[in-house]
Write a protein that holds these residues in place. Structure first.
Motif, short mmCIF file in Angstrom:
data_model
loop_
_atom_site.label_atom_id
_atom_site.label_comp_id
_atom_site.label_asym_id
_atom_site.label_seq_id
_atom_site.Cartn_x
_atom_site.Cartn_y
_atom_site.Cartn_z
N LEU A 92 -5.08 -10.23 6.41
CA LEU A 92 -3.87 -9.41 6.63
C LEU A 92 -3.77 -8.28 5.61
O LEU A 92 -3.38 -7.15 5.95
CB LEU A 92 -2.61 -10.28 6.55
CG LEU A 92 -2.38 -11.28 7.69
CD1 LEU A 92 -1.20 -12.20 7.36
CD2 LEU A 92 -2.14 -10.57 9.02
N ASP A 93 -4.15 -8.56 4.37
CA ASP A 93 -4.00 -7.58 3.30
C ASP A 93 -4.94 -6.39 3.44
O ASP A 93 -4.68 -5.32 2.89
CB ASP A 93 -4.19 -8.24 1.93
CG ASP A 93 -2.98 -9.09 1.56
OD1 ASP A 93 -1.91 -8.90 2.18
OD2 ASP A 93 -3.11 -9.97 0.68
N SER B 35 -6.17 -5.54 6.61
CA SER B 35 -6.11 -5.07 8.00
C SER B 35 -5.31 -3.77 8.10
O SER B 35 -4.32 -3.58 7.41
CB SER B 35 -5.47 -6.15 8.86
OG SER B 35 -5.12 -5.62 10.13
N PHE C 18 -2.65 -5.31 11.37
CA PHE C 18 -1.72 -6.41 11.11
C PHE C 18 -1.22 -6.38 9.68
O PHE C 18 -1.98 -6.01 8.78
CB PHE C 18 -2.43 -7.75 11.32
CG PHE C 18 -2.91 -7.98 12.72
CD1 PHE C 18 -2.03 -8.38 13.72
CD2 PHE C 18 -4.26 -7.84 13.04
CE1 PHE C 18 -2.49 -8.62 15.02
CE2 PHE C 18 -4.72 -8.06 14.34
CZ PHE C 18 -3.83 -8.45 15.32
N LYS C 19 0.00 -6.79 9.49
CA LYS C 19 0.41 -7.03 8.10
C LYS C 19 1.35 -8.23 7.97
O LYS C 19 2.14 -8.51 8.89
CB LYS C 19 1.00 -5.77 7.47
CG LYS C 19 2.32 -5.29 7.97
CD LYS C 19 2.83 -4.22 6.97
CE LYS C 19 4.32 -3.98 7.11
NZ LYS C 19 4.70 -3.32 8.36
MG LIG Z 1 -2.34 -5.29 6.64
#
Ligand SMILES: [Mg+2]
Ligand SMILES: Cc1ncc(COP(=O)(O)O)c(C=O)c1O
Ligand SMILES: Cc1ncc(COP(=O)(O)O)c(C=O)c1O
Ligand SMILES: [Mg+2]
Ligand SMILES: [Mg+2]
Ligand SMILES: [Mg+2]
Lengths: 360, 360
Positions: free
Chosen positions: B278-279, B281, B284-285
């Protein structure tokens, strides 16, 4: 060991085909890739399970549209508090005390208002149902409470009390779905499912809509308020999902068996085998006044505690289990719920005959 | 279909071998001739099941002797009332509001006394845990209440609040048995089991003995009084027998896995895979302040509701199910409880990568 004949008063025997289906579906419920235990209660697949269970129960019991069906937790014992908390608008209620469960409900109700004992069969160890045709029911009583089938003592109301226009509340834990009932005669019908319906951990409350209000006693926990549960269709919080699923399977089984009329006939047949034997036996005798005998719970004694113990021991060894009477009354008790096959009762009676001969 | 990867927040994924064992034992529990669903809760065989479950839980969590373990019904929601009813001797309590479940508990407590909100993270949609090192806790507060892991928002207390000598009460529903805890720091630890432990319908309450008294608020239902349940070893009435049996199997599985230290490592590893992705991406977060991130519930968004919906739909088709965020917050949430294998998280991340490429 193969399956025993289980005469437990509850939790109790369930239909073998229901258990088999549950086993088969355990890892993957009908192709959805998970167990019913693993499903979100807000998922579509679970919604179908609970909706279908309710529809089948409505069908079986012919529940009118102005009654709600709630699937709750906490057992029948928790309803002992929920009932007065929800229904005691005048803080008065009439209790008919026909056994330990009725008494516990009565005592709990006293915490919340003026619970009045209007009839009791405590004088003869709860071995009969008192005449309830003309009771002295307080005018302003919010309801009249009965335990319709007394699991421990083996009595059953064959006729409902004359409530003189008051709302009737009935604990049917141990006679749930054993025969047809006229739901319209009750304000609330409720029972733990762990005797005749499913696994412990679900209590079903069938309640007339006008009794479901926001006007409950102060301090009623949100979870105990019927309106919370009714407004959310039993999904205010996570319900006992798996237990409800098993109940749903039992409802389907009952429909397949022919419904509650057929179950009543079967239950009468089964009970007759046992009562007829008891009535002619020189060793065993039933403890209940014949007219008030339960179809579900059949207590009996030899009159000799040592002999009772010997009987229970030998019966257990022969595969007839859980025949010991309730710890508070002693003797024996055969609970012969819907899922007990006739054959189980016949074989028990054959075993009792043999025991009688050997111990004459 | 074979088994899916089930990211449900609860009821949630259970260890496959636990389900397999339950299926195998469904008709005949270890030669006793009946299902655990059919057993009297007062039988010796069931007594072994519940006692062993308790012993294994004590072992896993290293629960001191002066704490009772209660297996109850009604879900976590019912504890929202039971806690103040049992503990509010001074009718005052301090609540730390870090999400919807804490808020519900706080609101319920207000029915019973002066519940004071001493901290909250509502200002930023509960995306962090407030600093609780020096809160303004009323001297006479009976307890300080937290929801230790916030299922919906994906936050977790990494450090317990400074209660300034007051009793700590914690809802651990969604982090139960996910890592070791020091039980002595709490007065009450409780949780619904349907996330990390077993099927819905059981709530476990671990409570220090001195908090179990007869001095409860007037009108506390007998069933909600901890003393009732503690005195009867959770057998005051019929407990949710089958659910407890499954919890017991999960306890054994956790012991076999190596206990809670090992589970913590596994859970950290699994969560890291998802958070690291996620970090970095671009699509996406995560929605939570990194230091307060839950190991169990990982909410994330694309920032575009239509794209979120597309992701959930395609993920479902690919066998990654129940990824939709809670109905009150939207987006996505992956719940990766103990029983979610690492492989499930890895495959989910691979799927997210592919989705990101296709939707760049
Ligand atoms: Mg992200
Ligand atoms: C008629 C009746 N009512 C109430 C109860 C108590 O039920 P529970 O254990 O679900 O609280 C029982 C249990 O045996 C019962 O037979
Ligand atoms: C942290 C937390 N507390 C309480 C609850 C409510 O639990 P129950 O549905 O058992 O009442 C939930 C349910 O999702 C939860 O996640
Ligand atoms: Mg009785
Ligand atoms: Mg006789
Ligand atoms: Mg939350």
């Amino acid at each position: 060991m193969s399956r025993v004949y289980n005469f437990s008063a509850g939790p109790a025997v369930l239909p073998e085909e229901v258990l088999q289906e549950a086993a088969d579906e355990m890892l993957d419920y009908r192709g959805c890739g998970m167990s019913v235990m693993e499903m979100s209660h807000r998922s579509k697949v679970y919604d179908n399970i609970i909706k279908e269970a309710e529809a089948d129960l409505r069908d079986l019991m012919n529940i009118p549209d102005n009654y709600k069906v709630l699937f709750l937790q906490g057992g029948a014992s928790q309803q002992f508090a929920a009932i007065p908390m929800n229904l005691m608008k005048n803080k008065k209620a009439a209790y008919i005390v026909t056994g330990q469960w009725a008494k516990k409900a009565y005592q709990e109700a006293k915490m919340y208002g003026d619970a009045v004992e209007v009839a009791s069969s405590a004088d003869k160890t709860f071995s009969y149902i008192p005449d309830c045709s003309d009771l002295d029911i307080p005018e302003d009583a919010d309801y009249v409470y009965i335990c319709e089938n007394n699991t421990i003592y083996g009595t059953k109301f064959k006729e409902l009390p004359n409530t003189k226009g008051h709302t009737l509340v009935a604990d049917v834990s141990s006679c749930f779905l054993s025969e047809p009932v006229d739901v319209t005669k009750y304000g609330v019908i409720y029972g733990g499912v762990q005797k005749n319906v499913g696994p412990a951990g679900v209590v079903i409350v069938i309640i007339r809509e006008d009794l479901i209000t926001d006007d409950v006693l102060p301090g009623t926990p949100t979870m105990l308020k019927y309106k919370t549960q009714a407004d959310a269709d039993s999904l205010y919080n996570t319900p006992p999902c798996y237990g409800i699923y098993i109940c749903g399977k039992v409802f389907k089984w009952l429909k397949k068996m022919g419904g509650l009329e057929v179950m009543k006939q079967r239950n009468e047949e089964k009970a007759k085998i046992l009562y007829d034997f008891l009535d002619q036996s020189k060793l065993f005798k039933g403890t209940v006044v014949p007219k008030d005998r339960s179809l579900m719970n059949v207590p009996f004694v030899t009159g000799d505690a040592d002999l009772d113990a010997k009987f229970v021991k030998e019966a257990t060894e022969a595969g007839f289990v859980n025949l010991k009477g309730h710890r508070t009354v002693g003797g024996m008790r055969a609970s012969i719920y819907n899922a007990m096959p006739k054959e189980g009762v016949e074989k028990l009676v054959a075993f009792m005959k043999k025991f009688e001969e050997e111990n004459a």
